[in-house]
Design a protein around this motif. Structure first.
Motif, PDB file in Angstrom:
ATOM      1  N   ALA A   1      13.398  32.731  60.176  1.00 46.23           N
ATOM      2  CA  ALA A   1      12.872  33.812  61.006  1.00 46.23           C
ATOM      3  C   ALA A   1      13.968  34.382  61.889  1.00 46.23           C
ATOM      4  N   SER A   2      13.846  35.674  62.178  1.00 43.61           N
ATOM      5  CA  SER A   2      14.827  36.323  63.047  1.00 43.61           C
ATOM      6  C   SER A   2      14.174  37.511  63.746  1.00 43.61           C
ATOM      7  N   GLY A   3      14.845  38.024  64.774  1.00 37.50           N
ATOM      8  CA  GLY A   3      14.389  39.256  65.405  1.00 37.50           C
ATOM      9  C   GLY A   3      13.823  39.111  66.791  1.00 37.50           C
TER      10      GLY A   3
ATOM     11  N   GLN B   1      11.022  44.975  77.214  1.00 39.81           N
ATOM     12  CA  GLN B   1      10.198  45.388  78.361  1.00 39.81           C
ATOM     13  C   GLN B   1       8.768  45.665  77.930  1.00 39.81           C
ATOM     14  N   PRO B   2       7.820  45.529  78.851  1.00 34.94           N
ATOM     15  CA  PRO B   2       6.432  45.882  78.518  1.00 34.94           C
ATOM     16  C   PRO B   2       6.342  47.297  77.974  1.00 34.94           C
ATOM     17  N   GLY B   3       5.548  47.457  76.919  1.00 36.76           N
ATOM     18  CA  GLY B   3       5.432  48.749  76.261  1.00 36.76           C
ATOM     19  C   GLY B   3       6.434  48.954  75.150  1.00 36.76           C
ATOM     20  N   GLY B   4       7.389  48.075  75.035  1.00 27.60           N
ATOM     21  CA  GLY B   4       8.424  48.214  74.024  1.00 27.60           C
ATOM     22  C   GLY B   4       8.002  47.672  72.671  1.00 27.60           C
ATOM     23  N   SER B   5       8.950  47.722  71.734  1.00 29.38           N
ATOM     24  CA  SER B   5       8.688  47.283  70.359  1.00 29.38           C
ATOM     25  C   SER B   5       9.742  46.288  69.901  1.00 29.38           C
ATOM     26  N   LEU B   6       9.342  45.495  68.942  1.00 33.92           N
ATOM     27  CA  LEU B   6      10.244  44.503  68.358  1.00 33.92           C
ATOM     28  C   LEU B   6       9.787  44.247  66.929  1.00 33.92           C
ATOM     29  N   ARG B   7      10.752  43.993  66.042  1.00 33.11           N
ATOM     30  CA  ARG B   7      10.408  43.646  64.660  1.00 33.11           C
ATOM     31  C   ARG B   7      10.929  42.256  64.355  1.00 33.11           C
ATOM     32  N   LEU B   8      10.046  41.394  63.894  1.00 34.62           N
ATOM     33  CA  LEU B   8      10.421  40.065  63.440  1.00 34.62           C
ATOM     34  C   LEU B   8      10.493  40.069  61.919  1.00 34.62           C
ATOM     35  N   SER B   9      11.433  39.304  61.395  1.00 36.44           N
ATOM     36  CA  SER B   9      11.574  39.178  59.949  1.00 36.44           C
ATOM     37  C   SER B   9      11.627  37.712  59.570  1.00 36.44           C
ATOM     38  N   CYS B  10      11.148  37.420  58.373  1.00 36.21           N
ATOM     39  CA  CYS B  10      11.169  36.047  57.876  1.00 36.21           C
ATOM     40  C   CYS B  10      11.449  36.088  56.380  1.00 36.21           C
ATOM     41  N   ALA B  11      12.438  35.310  55.951  1.00 44.99           N
ATOM     42  CA  ALA B  11      12.822  35.291  54.543  1.00 44.99           C
ATOM     43  C   ALA B  11      12.658  33.896  53.974  1.00 44.99           C
ATOM     44  N   ALA B  12      12.059  33.820  52.803  1.00 41.28           N
ATOM     45  CA  ALA B  12      11.890  32.548  52.101  1.00 41.28           C
ATOM     46  C   ALA B  12      13.008  32.400  51.084  1.00 41.28           C
ATOM     47  N   SER B  13      13.512  31.166  50.961  1.00 43.04           N
ATOM     48  CA  SER B  13      14.582  30.908  49.989  1.00 43.04           C
ATOM     49  C   SER B  13      14.394  29.521  49.390  1.00 43.04           C
TER      50      SER B  13
END
Length: 120
Positions: free
Chosen positions: A5-7, A12-24
């Motif tokens: 997992a990463s990201g 800040q409140p109201g902001g955005s974030l994207r998490l990613s997860c890769a299987a190997s």
């Protein structure tokens, strides 16, 4: 089999974030994939899941703000988090139900967790 997992980070409140997860690793197929989170002092809770066909479900606190998506070819699952609130602060874990061979049942695998902090 590994889930990476990463990201995570500070937003800040109201902001955005994207998490990613890769299987190997040795993978025959992946069924459900999802994200859970664990806030300090609380139990781990479901955030969102998605089936192999792309049917998604969300917990009530994140409905309308978070979007889960997956790429079956790349063996990844992402979580786009919008309109973040301080109560979204938690360690986020990805998981996947993975079959390593056609003859074996699927087992649930977990990523290592990535910290999301929502604060001004």
């Amino acid at each position: 089999v590994q889930l990476q997992a990463s990201g995570g980070g500070l937003v800040q409140p109201g902001g955005s974030l994207r998490l990613s997860c890769a299987a190997s690793g040795t993978i025959y197929s992946i069924n459900n994939m999802g994200w859970y989170r664990q806030a300090p002092g609380k139990q781990r809770e479901l955030v969102a899941t998605t089936t192999r066909e792309g049917t998604s479900t969300y917990s009530d606190p994140v409905k309308g703000r978070f979007t889960i998506s997956r790429d079956n070819v790349k063996k990844t699952v992402d979580l786009l988090m919008n309109s973040l609130k301080p109560e979204d602060t938690a360690v986020y874990y990805c998981n996947a139900d993975i079959r390593v061979r056609i003859s074996t049942p699927a087992n649930r695998h977990w990523g290592q967790g990535t910290l999301v902090t929502v604060s001004s």
